[in-house]
Design a protein around this motif. Structure first.
Motif: not given
Length: 837
Positions: A468-471, A489-494, A499-503
């Protein structure tokens, strides 16, 4: 053993009331001693100081919870080859930073810093460790002041101890910024610095010893004991100011500050800090002084070090007149030097010392060294904040040959210093494995970005790995019946996919590319719930789902596309500038949705932080219409649905409809307050007491976690076990608390329970953000008896048959048709009750 103790030993907890007695058997909660996964990060770690023992072992101190996977918060000891000495244990570690180390002749270790506790015992700024790491309880030095920080601790040849920093008194005696102690920690009153550091915000950064017993004091001050002194003063051996030493430092940016001071064998002094001139000659940040404090013009580093924010953190004068220097710099008069250098006696870079690329991050960018130590064989230890030394992976600590080349025989590229990180979501798989999410880099020493899966024994499932996005971070996990995992959560990619925030992941951790969430939520996801028809309800802090307006709540089809028919709207009308959010969602058996969070309007109707929606997203107008959660900053973060339809509510609130309910309450199925569930004081203590998570145990009791130090007035550290009426339950030892917050709980079948949070210890034992609690049969449990008017009311939770007998020894018979609560009329003849499994 008296008769009461004997009866309790055999039958469990006894409760008497007017001729009736209840005996209960339920589950006890115990820490699993073998389940010890580690959730960690290397971010924000670093070493601040280091010292060498006579036997070649190395003491390091800094910001870390584990050294090479071994718990040792703040202080660790390494063998001469750089491996961790597992016999050295500081127990609960150091709560704060250690800036100074000194090893006494008996191998005990003095530590100085800004800490307030060592191994759970109060120690402000100064403590002594035994040779094997335990706190020396006999060494206690009360250091007073508004914000006590000790930056330096130095041993004199006679064993006395000099300390420097920001403080006002020692052992109740005025000592501002500098003091001397006897070897046992008592104040040496023969060393009297008078009023010490003069200006109100002054402090001492460093101390250096002269051969004659004099002391060079470096720091930020304009006078010392009433004598003008711009950041540097020399004291005689009795603490008085030496008037023969005058150093004229100036800084164009403000008052000069000296950070580091070292005395050479010839009595000259090297100083480094924030100043521009000495004796009106240019010496930016680095100079050498003669014995009287005047500038030694033969030492000229020609403009000093440069870099993003150049600073020197440590210096070691060598016998041949050269000087080792560590700090935050990348260049010295045109010579590239990253964080590490050796200077000739004239202040120029010593070309015979070549550390190659010096100290770097893994991407090659500049970083810094904080501390140096010179071995008897001339090898150099450097500690700081870096990931490479001379181009080779080394984490925060390296050893160099006298030439500057890396010593390949010391440590290795996977010897990491780590901090315990955070778990926010945990879920149990039917096969016994646990999936956990939060904010972390590593799991059991392997790299994992915020998501990991563990086997039942706590070992890492190496086949489940997704980046997931490191930050970013993960707040919510839901396991679907086919083994797929919903992640929010809070992420931009998987992986490589946006894949913003939901996957959704496949059961092996790969991305489910058939989950067509599109642009996804435009803000953070806090909670996910799956309906029986496969639809997915998402809550958090977002205003859109896949580009369509959705106010903090939305629903997706099983394939991830937006359910256009589901359009509830959360708001916070009292102050629209404050962000309103959905924190928790529970799907009832009838398909209705319980939603908790921070809001005061749902579909434009008043609702106080809790609501129930119909399956289509419309407001269930008959539920909790007049319910009010109040307090300093009320919100709902946890919900639990009991088998009878009652609803447990947890969060940060003090009252519910005017009734005291601190952090936890229970509602009837229609949303009215259940007055039979009445915790006396609820959660309290700490900076912001709140309940974040709860799980119903199979026997009906409730395990809760959050941030608190008390429950119902009794000590409970972030974990508590609660009985059916809101009282504390005796089935869990009060010591089974954590040192920091509990964020998530999950139970697998009839147990065990997984606990996740940001803690480093549970029940006094090292646990790195994850721990497992076992549920054991046979402890005194939830059977309770109380008087209500003319009746005795017996209550219990979970499965079990109520039995009665005329004596404790029997004959026991089932009470036909009895369910909790069961009422009986007290009689003159005692009747005993118990639960049968």
């Amino acid at each position: 053993m008296n008769i009461a103790q004997a009866l309790q030993h055999r039958f469990g907890k006894l409760l008497f009331l007017s001729g009736a007695c209840a005996v209960g058997l339920a589950q006890s909660v115990e820490l699993d001693p073998s389940f010890k996964p580690a959730i960690t990060t290397t971010a924000e770690t670093g070493l601040l100081s280091t010292a060498l023992q006579p036997d070649g072992k190395v003491i390091v101190a800094g910001t870390f919870d584990l050294a090479q996977g071994v718990p040792g918060a703040g202080v660790a000891r390494l063998h001469p080859d750089g491996s961790v000495d597992t016999t050295f244990e500081v127990g609960g570690g150091v709560f704060g930073n250690v800036y100074g180390l000194a090893i006494q002749g008996d191998s005990r270790i003095l530590i100085a810093g800004d800490f307030v506790e060592v191994d759970g015992v109060p120690r402000v700024g100064l403590a002594r460790l035994e040779a094997q790491g335990g706190l020396d309880a006999a060494f206690e030095v009360p250091v007073g002041g508004a914000d006590v920080v000790l930056t330096a601790v130095r041993l004199q040849p006679d064993g006395k101890v000099l300390i420097g920093g920001a403080f006002d008194e020692v052992h109740g005696v005025a000592r501002r910024g500098v003091a001397r102690l006897n070897a046992d920690g008592s104040l040496d009153r023969s060393f009297d610095p008078g009023t010490g550091v003069g200006n109100q915000l002054g402090y001492v950064n460093d101390l250096a010893l002269y051969a004659d017993g004099g002391v060079l004091v470096a720091g930020f001050f304009t006078e010392f004991n009433g004598v003008p002194a711009g950041g540097l003063v020399r004291l005689r051996s009795n603490g008085s100011v030496d008037p023969g030493f005058i150093a004229l430092l100036d800084s164009g940016a403000g008052l000069p500050e000296v950070m580091v001071a070292r005395v050479q064998s010839d009595g000259k002094a090297l100083i480094a800090g924030f100043f521009d001139t000495v004796d009106f000659l240019s010496r930016p940040g680095l100079a050498r002084l003669s014995g009287d404090g005047s500038l030694d013009e033969g030492f000229d580093p020609l403009g000093g070090f440069t870099g993003i924010s150049p600073a020197i953190h440590d210096m070691v004068p060598l016998a041949n007149g050269t000087t080792l220097v560590a700090g935050d710099f990348d260049n010295l008069h045109g010579v590239p030097l990253n964080g590490l250098a050796r200077l000739r006696s004239d202040g120029m870079a010593d070309g015979g010392f070549d550390p190659g690329r010096g100290l770097e991050w893994s991407d090659g960018s500049q970083t810094w060294g904080n501390a140096l130590a010179l071995q008897p064989d001339g090898k150099i230890l450097v500690a700081g904040v870096f990931q490479r030394a001379n181009g080779v992976p080394r984490h925060h600590l390296a050893r160099l040959q006298p030439s500057g080349a890396l010593d390949s025989g010391f440590s290795h590229g996977d010897a990491w210093f780590e901090m315990v990180d955070s778990i926010s979501a945990v879920v149990a798989q039917p096969d016994g494995r646990w999936v956990v999410g939060g904010r972390f880099e590593r799991a059991n020493g392997s790299w994992r970005n915020h998501l990991a899966r563990f086997h039942p024994d706590g070992s890492l499932d190496l086949g489940f790995d997704q980046i997931f996005s490191p930050d970013g971070w993960i707040n919510a996990l839901v396991l679907e019946p086919d083994g797929k995992v919903l992640v929010g959560g809070a992420f931009d990619q998987v992986g490589t996919l946006a894949q913003p925030n939901l996957a959704r992941l496949q059961s092996d951790g790969t991305v489910d590319e058939g989950f067509l969430v599109g642009q996804g939520p435009d803000g953070e996801v806090y909670t996910i719930a799956r309906q029986t028809d496969g639809k997915i309800v998402v809550g958090g802090d977002f205003a859109q789902l896949n580009g369509i307006a959705r106010s903090r709540l939305g629903r997706l089809q099983p394939n991830g596309t937006l359910d256009q028919t589901f359009q509830p709207v959360l708001a916070y009308q009292a102050d629209p500038s404050i962000v309103h959010e959905a924190y928790t969602i529970v799907v009832q058996p009838d398909g209705k949705l319980l939603v908790g969070g921070f809001f005061d309007r749902v579909n434009n109707q008043a609702r106080s932080h809790l609501t129930r929606l119909n399956a289509d997203g419309t407001l269930d107008s008959g539920f909790a219409a007049n319910l009010q959660f109040t307090g300093e900053f009320p919100f709902v973060t946890a919900l639990g649905l009991e088998p009878d339809g009652k609803i447990l509510v947890g969060g940060s609130f003090e009252r519910v409809n005017g009734q005291a309910r601190r952090g936890i309450a229970r509602l009837l199925a229609n949303g009215t307050l259940d007055l039979s569930f009445a915790p006396s004081d609820g959660v309290a203590g700490g900076d912001f007491p709140a309940l974040y998570t709860m799980r119903l145990l199979p026997d009906g009791r409730v395990l809760v976690g959050g941030e608190f130090t008390q429950f119902n007035g009794a000590p409970r550290q972030n974990l508590a076990l609660i009985g059916p009426t809101g009282q504390l339950d005796g089935g869990m030892d009060p010591v089974l608390g954590t040192d920091f917050a509990v964020n998530a709980l999950a139970i697998r079948g009839a147990g065990p329970v997984l606990v996740g949070g940001v803690f480093t210890r549970l029940g006094g034992q090292p646990r790195q953000a994850l721990a497992q609690l076992n549920l054991l049969q046979g402890a005194p449990g939830p059977l309770a008896i109380r008087r209500e008017g003319a009746q005795a009311v017996i209550t219990w939770a979970g499965a079990g048959r109520l039995q009665s007998a005329p004596t404790l020894l029997g004959m026991w018979t089932d009470v036909a048709g009895a369910t909790s609560p069961h009422s009986v009329a007290p009689t003159a003849q005692a009747t005993f009750y118990r639960l049968a499994q």
